[in-house]
Motif scaffolding. Sequence first.
Motif, short mmCIF file in Angstrom:
data_model
loop_
_atom_site.label_atom_id
_atom_site.label_comp_id
_atom_site.label_asym_id
_atom_site.label_seq_id
_atom_site.Cartn_x
_atom_site.Cartn_y
_atom_site.Cartn_z
N PRO A 267 4.97 -10.02 -72.62
CA PRO A 267 4.33 -11.28 -72.20
C PRO A 267 2.94 -11.72 -72.49
O PRO A 267 2.66 -12.60 -71.94
N ARG A 268 2.12 -10.54 -72.89
CA ARG A 268 0.46 -10.46 -72.71
C ARG A 268 0.75 -11.26 -74.64
O ARG A 268 -0.58 -11.09 -74.55
N ARG B 207 16.66 -7.48 -84.79
CA ARG B 207 16.26 -5.65 -84.79
C ARG B 207 16.97 -5.99 -82.60
O ARG B 207 16.21 -5.05 -82.33
N PHE C 58 18.29 -3.69 -81.18
CA PHE C 58 18.68 -2.13 -81.10
C PHE C 58 16.84 -1.81 -81.06
O PHE C 58 16.19 -1.06 -79.92
N LYS C 59 16.36 -2.17 -82.17
CA LYS C 59 14.74 -1.56 -82.27
C LYS C 59 13.94 -2.38 -81.23
O LYS C 59 13.18 -2.14 -80.49
N ASP C 60 14.40 -4.08 -81.00
CA ASP C 60 13.55 -4.41 -79.83
C ASP C 60 14.48 -4.38 -78.59
O ASP C 60 14.18 -5.60 -77.27
N PHE C 61 14.99 -3.43 -78.22
CA PHE C 61 15.50 -3.82 -77.10
C PHE C 61 15.64 -4.03 -75.51
O PHE C 61 15.39 -4.94 -74.96
N PHE C 62 14.35 -3.50 -75.67
CA PHE C 62 13.51 -3.50 -73.91
C PHE C 62 12.00 -3.73 -74.78
O PHE C 62 11.33 -3.56 -73.87
N THR C 63 12.45 -4.46 -75.20
CA THR C 63 11.05 -5.09 -75.53
C THR C 63 10.30 -6.73 -75.13
O THR C 63 11.06 -7.72 -75.60
N PHE C 64 9.41 -6.52 -74.24
CA PHE C 64 9.34 -7.75 -73.58
C PHE C 64 7.72 -7.60 -73.73
O PHE C 64 7.06 -6.82 -72.39
N LEU D 174 20.25 -8.34 -73.89
CA LEU D 174 20.71 -6.95 -72.35
C LEU D 174 22.20 -7.26 -71.22
O LEU D 174 22.70 -6.28 -70.90
N LEU E 126 15.46 -10.65 -74.80
CA LEU E 126 16.25 -9.48 -73.90
C LEU E 126 16.66 -10.05 -72.59
O LEU E 126 18.00 -9.21 -72.55
N THR E 127 16.52 -11.36 -72.65
CA THR E 127 17.82 -11.74 -71.09
C THR E 127 19.05 -12.64 -72.01
O THR E 127 20.40 -12.01 -71.72
#
Lengths: 526, 117
Positions: free
Chosen positions: A182-183, A172, A174-180, A200, A196-197
């Motif tokens: 941490p909790r 995913r 593009f679906k999880d492009f900005f997903t982070f 992006l 992410l690293t």
Amino acid sequence: MKGSFRQSMAWLHTWSGLVFGWVLFAMFMTGTASYFRPEITRWMEPETGRPASYAQAAQGAVAYLTKTAPDAKSWSITLPDERQATARLFWRPAPTPGEEAPRGRGRSENRAILDAATGQPVSPRDTRGGEFFYRVHFQMHYLPVLQGRWVAGLCAMFMLVAIASGVVTHKRIFKDFFTFRPRKAAQRSWLDAHNLTAVLALPFHLMITYTGLVTLMGLYMPWGVAANYKAPETYFEAMFPRAEEVERSGVAAPLADLPKVLATASAHWGGGRPWIVNVSNPGDASAVIEVTRHSGDQLAYSGGTLTFNGVTGQLMTASPQPGPAVLTNRVMYGLHMGRFADPILRWVYFLCSLAGCAMVATGLVLWTVKRRSQLPDPERPHFGFRLVERLNIGTIAGVPAGMAAMLWANRLLPVGMAGRAEWEVHAFFIAWGAMIAWACARPTRRAWVETLSASAFLVAALPLVSAATTSRNLVSHLMTSDWAMVAFDLTLLALGGALAFCALKAGAYRTAPKPRRRNRTEEAPA
Amino acid sequence: MILTAAFLLAYAGFAALCVSMTKHQVETVGRRLDVREQSLAKAGGAAGLAAAFACAVVAEGWRFGSVLWSGVIMLAALALALLLAYRPRTAARAAAVSAYFAPLLIAAWALVTFIRA
């Protein structure tokens, strides 16, 4: 390695990433540092002064060489750019009659380092400077150079494999492009961080890995050259033509004014910077001056060479424009090296590169996080798991610690010590090895916290060590507006802070309880 | 100045693209967007990235500018993703502020260039 295409790619990603991950992490870290190679060298040579214009440095170099080696066979001057504080000279003495002229670089007595501004000789402490990080990045250490380059190439090749298989594995993008998140549970947030690293900064990772392979493609794939040239030497002659050696005429003639020649060269290049100056038969009527352009002037990592008459200063020949294949190669080389970058772009390179380090590190951690919950007894993992875990800790904390240790050694080893430069390098590997040993001796969580804290301390304390042992300190650099060195100290503090933050996080980390329900669709391979 | 504008535009652009995704809408703007708003956000995001490219090229030329743009958008995306994880509302507000200041910076840059010329 069975099942669907994606599953087999996941398997490939996991294992190529793990097996080469530790070396890749060291390659990424030292490569990242190499974007600041001249600044690191300046920091490690506190005896040297400030950068100055190349014209000024050229004047000093000619004055020095005219005095020291007036009848040399040739002079070579590496001019400083706006990031370097010294001009580096060497010369080949005139061969005594009947003796074969020695080839290659001159011996140490035929070398000198001059202050860029004053033209006076300086003798910095014996150090490899930023050059070490640059070299170890692609040819390792304690290995013959070519073998080291094969190791680096193998790792880079598997990095490319890991990138390609990782893109397939990651369902995913593009679906999880900005997903982070941490909790969320450990595995989830480590996977997010890894994605992410990786995603992006994917253009950077892909570019840097591919162009990295291209820089050494002649070594890895010599068949193109082998098929077209009878001997490798003919290929090198064709790629890097050398000026015909001319005998001294015996008629004395003063050398053309070098700064004026450099100005002509710069104008010819539309404002480009001269970098390496070769003078053959100085002081003779047959003198020739070759000026090579700074490799950071263009995207392509090679600027071409101009040849001048050494007496009149007239432009004689210019090296031909490279063909499309050569130009493509050089642009890729240039993109990898990033020497063309102005300060802003250089920081962009540096930060993207740090993202690459984080990608490798999070990937390595993910391997253990994902497997820990599946162990039959998480308290007593099997040997393979323990080995990976210890190497992870010892490498992720150890490489930055080793790099810092080298800078510590640079400040603390006695200046006159024999083999000083080698011991600085040994310090890098000793510290890295010590971190691995430490990681093996302690329970996991303690090991993470302690090695990361030690690493943070080693990095962040460097400005203080430097201030205590040399004239390089933050206050004096601020007073003299030496911004490169100010930035150097602040960057060390920031990186130390980042490592300390990791140590704090590791201290607060609780191993997630075994998940009650495993959601198959959420499961992404690590 | 114009490079700061490029970064702000890239950030705002990615934020708009992010808001156009259903999964990020509630945490950033507090509600679901309708279809028209979503496609508007998507177009705005693409426009932001394109404008960032224009800024980078104006500042550094085609060759270096395109390299710089690639780097700047990567960093903008990383900044947004990190901010989004810890302070989603701030991430959205920062995007609005960026989108506001970027044109001002470009105008100021154009003015300075015009006066110098």
